[in-house]
Design a protein around this motif. Structure first.
Motif, mmCIF file in Angstrom:
data_model
loop_
_atom_site.group_PDB
_atom_site.id
_atom_site.type_symbol
_atom_site.label_atom_id
_atom_site.label_comp_id
_atom_site.label_asym_id
_atom_site.label_seq_id
_atom_site.Cartn_x
_atom_site.Cartn_y
_atom_site.Cartn_z
ATOM 1 N N ALA A 100 -10.676 29.176 11.553
ATOM 2 C CA ALA A 100 -9.547 28.501 10.902
ATOM 3 C C ALA A 100 -9.013 27.435 11.858
ATOM 4 N N TYR A 101 -9.920 26.539 12.299
ATOM 5 C CA TYR A 101 -9.546 25.628 13.383
ATOM 6 C C TYR A 101 -8.523 24.591 12.967
ATOM 7 N N SER A 102 -8.411 24.296 11.673
ATOM 8 C CA SER A 102 -7.413 23.296 11.266
ATOM 9 C C SER A 102 -6.004 23.728 11.667
ATOM 10 N N PHE A 103 -5.713 25.023 11.549
ATOM 11 C CA PHE A 103 -4.374 25.529 11.867
ATOM 12 C C PHE A 103 -4.302 26.142 13.265
ATOM 13 N N CYS A 104 -5.428 26.595 13.783
ATOM 14 C CA CYS A 104 -5.379 27.423 14.984
ATOM 15 C C CYS A 104 -6.129 26.836 16.171
ATOM 16 N N GLY A 105 -6.834 25.736 15.974
ATOM 17 C CA GLY A 105 -7.620 25.158 17.061
ATOM 18 C C GLY A 105 -8.818 26.030 17.399
ATOM 19 N N LEU A 106 -9.485 25.712 18.504
ATOM 20 C CA LEU A 106 -10.643 26.488 18.960
ATOM 21 C C LEU A 106 -10.308 27.101 20.304
ATOM 22 N N LYS A 107 -10.707 28.356 20.484
ATOM 23 C CA LYS A 107 -10.412 29.040 21.736
ATOM 24 C C LYS A 107 -11.116 28.352 22.906
ATOM 25 N N ASP A 108 -10.358 28.085 23.954
ATOM 26 C CA ASP A 108 -10.868 27.471 25.188
ATOM 27 C C ASP A 108 -11.541 26.118 24.975
ATOM 28 N N LYS A 109 -11.183 25.442 23.903
ATOM 29 C CA LYS A 109 -11.771 24.117 23.658
ATOM 30 C C LYS A 109 -10.677 23.141 23.229
ATOM 31 N N LEU A 110 -11.085 21.890 23.064
ATOM 32 C CA LEU A 110 -10.147 20.884 22.572
ATOM 33 C C LEU A 110 -10.038 20.992 21.055
ATOM 34 N N TYR A 111 -8.946 20.495 20.513
ATOM 35 C CA TYR A 111 -8.821 20.463 19.052
ATOM 36 C C TYR A 111 -9.969 19.611 18.508
ATOM 37 N N PRO A 112 -10.713 20.148 17.535
ATOM 38 C CA PRO A 112 -12.009 19.526 17.233
ATOM 39 C C PRO A 112 -11.951 18.291 16.321
ATOM 40 N N ASP A 113 -10.896 17.522 16.364
ATOM 41 C CA ASP A 113 -10.807 16.318 15.528
ATOM 42 C C ASP A 113 -9.911 15.329 16.274
ATOM 43 N N ARG A 114 -10.470 14.165 16.601
ATOM 44 C CA ARG A 114 -9.716 13.223 17.419
ATOM 45 C C ARG A 114 -8.565 12.591 16.648
ATOM 46 N N ARG A 115 -8.657 12.511 15.328
ATOM 47 C CA ARG A 115 -7.575 11.901 14.544
ATOM 48 C C ARG A 115 -6.318 12.751 14.680
ATOM 49 N N THR A 116 -5.176 12.129 14.456
ATOM 50 C CA THR A 116 -3.961 12.936 14.481
ATOM 51 C C THR A 116 -3.994 13.916 13.309
ATOM 52 N N MET A 117 -3.360 15.067 13.518
ATOM 53 C CA MET A 117 -3.469 16.138 12.528
ATOM 54 C C MET A 117 -2.817 15.722 11.218
ATOM 55 N N GLY A 118 -3.510 16.041 10.125
ATOM 56 C CA GLY A 118 -3.017 15.668 8.808
ATOM 57 C C GLY A 118 -3.596 14.347 8.311
ATOM 58 N N PHE A 119 -4.373 13.660 9.183
ATOM 59 C CA PHE A 119 -4.984 12.390 8.792
ATOM 60 C C PHE A 119 -5.697 12.536 7.459
ATOM 61 N N PRO A 120 -5.562 11.612 6.507
ATOM 62 C CA PRO A 120 -4.835 10.337 6.573
ATOM 63 C C PRO A 120 -3.404 10.422 6.007
ATOM 64 N N PHE A 121 -2.927 11.647 5.742
ATOM 65 C CA PHE A 121 -1.627 11.749 5.068
ATOM 66 C C PHE A 121 -0.460 11.907 6.044
ATOM 67 N N ASP A 122 -0.756 11.902 7.365
ATOM 68 C CA ASP A 122 0.349 12.083 8.314
ATOM 69 C C ASP A 122 1.146 10.799 8.511
ATOM 70 N N ARG A 123 0.567 9.651 8.130
ATOM 71 C CA ARG A 123 1.303 8.388 8.247
ATOM 72 C C ARG A 123 1.388 7.711 6.901
ATOM 73 N N ARG A 124 2.258 6.696 6.827
ATOM 74 C CA ARG A 124 2.372 5.975 5.559
ATOM 75 C C ARG A 124 1.046 5.307 5.232
ATOM 76 N N LEU A 125 0.832 5.071 3.945
ATOM 77 C CA LEU A 125 -0.431 4.499 3.489
ATOM 78 C C LEU A 125 -0.161 3.113 2.912
ATOM 79 N N PRO A 126 -1.166 2.230 2.986
ATOM 80 C CA PRO A 126 -0.902 0.830 2.638
ATOM 81 C C PRO A 126 -0.863 0.559 1.132
ATOM 82 N N ASN A 127 -1.019 1.578 0.290
ATOM 83 C CA ASN A 127 -1.121 1.298 -1.149
ATOM 84 C C ASN A 127 0.064 1.880 -1.916
#
Ligand code: CUO
Length: 675
Positions: free
Chosen positions: A618-645
């Protein structure tokens, strides 16, 4: 008190053989009788070493054995931090076991259980040790307590017949339908929801040694995991004809929502205190906690000012900009707050935790009635109370304010040249079910909650609780993707966005964005030409299966492989699969099923060379043990920021790597027994 530290039935009945010096004086004369009881039918005896150095436990004296332990309380956190440090410092596994056995009987049991579980989750030599789910250690925090009486009565007559006992946990026992908020009780009081929340805070503690606290993007994950809970809760409200929740942004007016938890505390056998309707919050001034509302307001204003100014200041006045990548992580650690990770805890304070404290003592702010905190004081129970969502709604609104200050995503960030999603579908089962109509219903399931109940040895493993929870029929996503280039990799991001509110009125893109529910995220290999992507709902990167939220029933359960055993550790962290879909409604609640394939070259993360953990699914909510969060985008991408449309239709029209379809979630008000 002498029950074994490892009560795993996978190996039969396990007993620790403790050195005499480990008993406290209270048991010194009873040890033979007590150990006789536990040495019946023992399958495995584990000799415990003498401790090289008996620790001085004076630091924990302030928290009595019968007091409630709160992760939101500064003093308790400090005690836990010292205990975790002590556990982490044990030189080897044998000394760690000895230390655990020695401290277990001398400390507050909830403090012990939390710190012990944190240590197990983080020590390299306990990678293979399962963490017993909190609902099994302290079942009274999860279910209506009158069932325990039934269970004990049953246990008294079960004898050696070995027949299994079902104890039925009633539904809707905290309030009647006079209370509108009761419509969400199935969500708030779900055992899987509350054990996920406990487990998340176990994996991401705010205090303790740096190697335990300082995890990749933990502040951002604090924001995102709770943000997703809020999105789900708001959508769930629409499904139940309730309007969107009101963030608790004023601590000086009465709180209309009351809550009477009825569950028992794990330490003193009293029920958790209730909060009456229209309670006014007060300054808390007690020996075990003190915080003024004015102080929390001051912190709030400083945090908001930092967001408006676009930077934070450390204790020496050095400024760090709140940029689009690191800003949210800095804010998360500062607002939660982690005293060791906050950029300036003196100045920005302890906003979120102390809000929990004020709310949890509203019924007895100066301890004149000698009452302990209510459910909001404890991560194990907080999500049961409607006010949890109002307080976290307020905290979330601060994060959202920060995100709204950032530029909308642009075409370079959103697009993926040459990749187009041409077809989107979600369908139940394999047969001829109607595409894009999904189904929810009630299911009656059983779980073994007896590990934390003292029913006597003969009933061991034979009592389990039946309870009714929401369930969804498993379904499959099918996406057609055309790749006009060479072979490449993408990240498939699936969300559902509510289309309408509780009055069936259409939602604006900005609201859909803030209530977008992440359903799944995974990597796809795209060959040149047409590709068909299929994915099962049960593979979701946010959820864990029922078997991981709860111990499988029966003494006979044997993990088949080390892999399967491993899942019981980090494993309890994850949204319960049975709540993956919102409830919907009888007519069919309308959603946009949204899919985006993003460019993996902008998503990928260079991971350290640590072993893969079978459990971290369940890495989206919990990350990976002893590793980096497995997605370089900010969490919630693309809905975490305003959208151009202007709306979602225009967005997917503008970007070929996105697509959407109408989705209906139909609720069938019927209870199905688990096969
Ligand atoms: Cu999870 Cu307030 O952070 O309960």
């Amino acid at each position: 008190p002498l029950e074994p530290v490892f009560t795993t039935r996978d190996q039969g009945k396990v007993v620790l053989e403790l050195p005499d010096s480990f008993y406290t004086d209270r048991y010194r004369n009873d040890t033979v009788a007590v150990s006789n009881r536990f040495s019946q039918d023992v399958d495995l005896k584990i000799p415990v070493q003498e401790l090289a150095n008996k620790p001085n436990l004076d630091f924990a004296k302030k928290l009595g054995r019968k007091n409630q332990f709160s992760l939101f309380n500064d003093r308790h956190k400090e005690i836990a931090s010292q205990l975790i440090t002590l556990f982490m410092g044990a030189p080897n596994l044998k000394q760690f076991v000895a230390l655990a056995a020695y401290t277990k009987d001398r400390l507050n049991p909830v403090l012990f259980q939390y710190s012990y579980a944190v240590a197990i989750a983080h020590r390299p030599d306990t990678r293979e040790v399962p963490i017993t789910n909190i609902s099994q250690v302290f079942p009274s925090n999860f279910v209506e307590p009158s069932v325990f009486r039934d269970a004990r009565e049953e246990a008294a007559v079960i004898g050696d017949s070995g027949e299994r006992i079902h104890v039925d946990i009633p539904r809707n026992y905290t309030a009647s339908d006079r209370e509108d908020e009761q419509r969400l009780a199935y969500f708030r009081e779900d055992i899987g929801v509350n054990s996920h929340h406990w487990h998340w805070h176990l994996v991401y503690p705010t205090t303790g040694p740096m190697e335990v606290v300082n995890k990749d993007r933990r502040g951002e994950l604090f924001y995102y995991m709770h943000h997703q809970i809020l999105a789900r809760y708001n959508v769930e409200r629409f499904c139940n004809n309730l309007k969107r929740l009101q963030p608790l942004n004023n601590l000086r007016i009465e709180v209309p929502e009351g809550y009477f938890p009825k569950i028992l505390s794990s330490v003193n056998n009293r029920t958790y205190p209730a909060r009456v309707s229209n309670q006014l919050l007060k300054d808390v001034d007690r020996e075990d906690a003190s915080i003024e509302i004015g102080e929390v307001e001051r912190w709030r204003d400083r945090v908001l000012a930092a967001i408006d100014q676009g930077f934070v200041e450390d204790a020496s006045g050095n400024r760090t900009p709140l940029d689009d990548v690191r800003g949210i992580d800095i804010l998360g650690n500062m607002i939660e707050a982690s005293p060791v990770l906050s950029i300036n805890s003196q100045f920005y304070g302890n906003l979120h935790n102390q809000g929990h404290t004020i709310i949890s003592f509203a019924h007895d702010p100066d301890a004149r009635h000698l009452e302990e905190f209510g459910v909001m004081g404890d991560v194990t129970t907080a999500m049961r109370d409607p006010i949890f969502y109002r307080w976290h709604g307020f905290i979330d609104s601060i994060f959202n304010k920060f995100k709204a200050r950032l530029d909308p995503y642009n075409a370079a960030q959103l697009g993926f040249d040459g990749v187009s999603v041409t077809y989107v579908e979600a369908k139940i089962g394999k047969g001829n079910a109607r595409p894009n109509t999904l189904l929810t219903y009630w299911q009656k399931s059983s779980a073994d909650l007896a590990a934390g109940l003292d029913f006597g040895p003969s009933a061991d493993g034979n009592i389990f609780a039946s309870f009714t929870h929401l369930q969804n029929a498993p379904f499959t996503y099918t996406f057609n993707v055309t790749n006009n280039g060479t072979r490449r990799t993408g990240t498939c991001r699936i969300f559902i966005c509510p289309k309408v509110d509780e009055r069936n009125q259409p939602l604006r893109l900005e609201d859909q964005r803030l209530m977008a529910i992440e359903m799944d995220k995974f990597t796809v290999e795209l060959l040149p030409g047409e590709n068909t992507v299929r994915r099962q709902s049960t593979e979701s990167s946010v959820a864990i299966p029922f078997e991981r939220s709860f111990r499988p029933i029966g003494a006979a359960y044997q993990p088949k492989a080390a892999d399967e055993l491993a899942r019981f550790r980090f494993c309890g962290c994850g949204w319960p699969q049975h709540l993956l879909l919102p409830k919907g409604n009888a007519q069919g609640m309308l959603f946009d099923l949204f899919v985006m394939i993003s460019d993996y070259s902008q998503d990928s993360v260079q991971q350290p060379n640590t072993p893969n953990d079978a459990c971290s699914t369940a890495y989206s909510f919990c990350g990976l043990k002893d590793k980096l969060y497995p997605d370089r985008r900010t969490m919630g991408f693309p809905f975490d920021r305003r959208l151009p449309n202007a709306n979602l239709t225009e967005l997917v029209g503008a970007f070929q790597n996105m697509a959407k379809t109408d989705l209906r979630i139909v609720f069938n008000d019927r209870v199905v027994d688990k096969p």
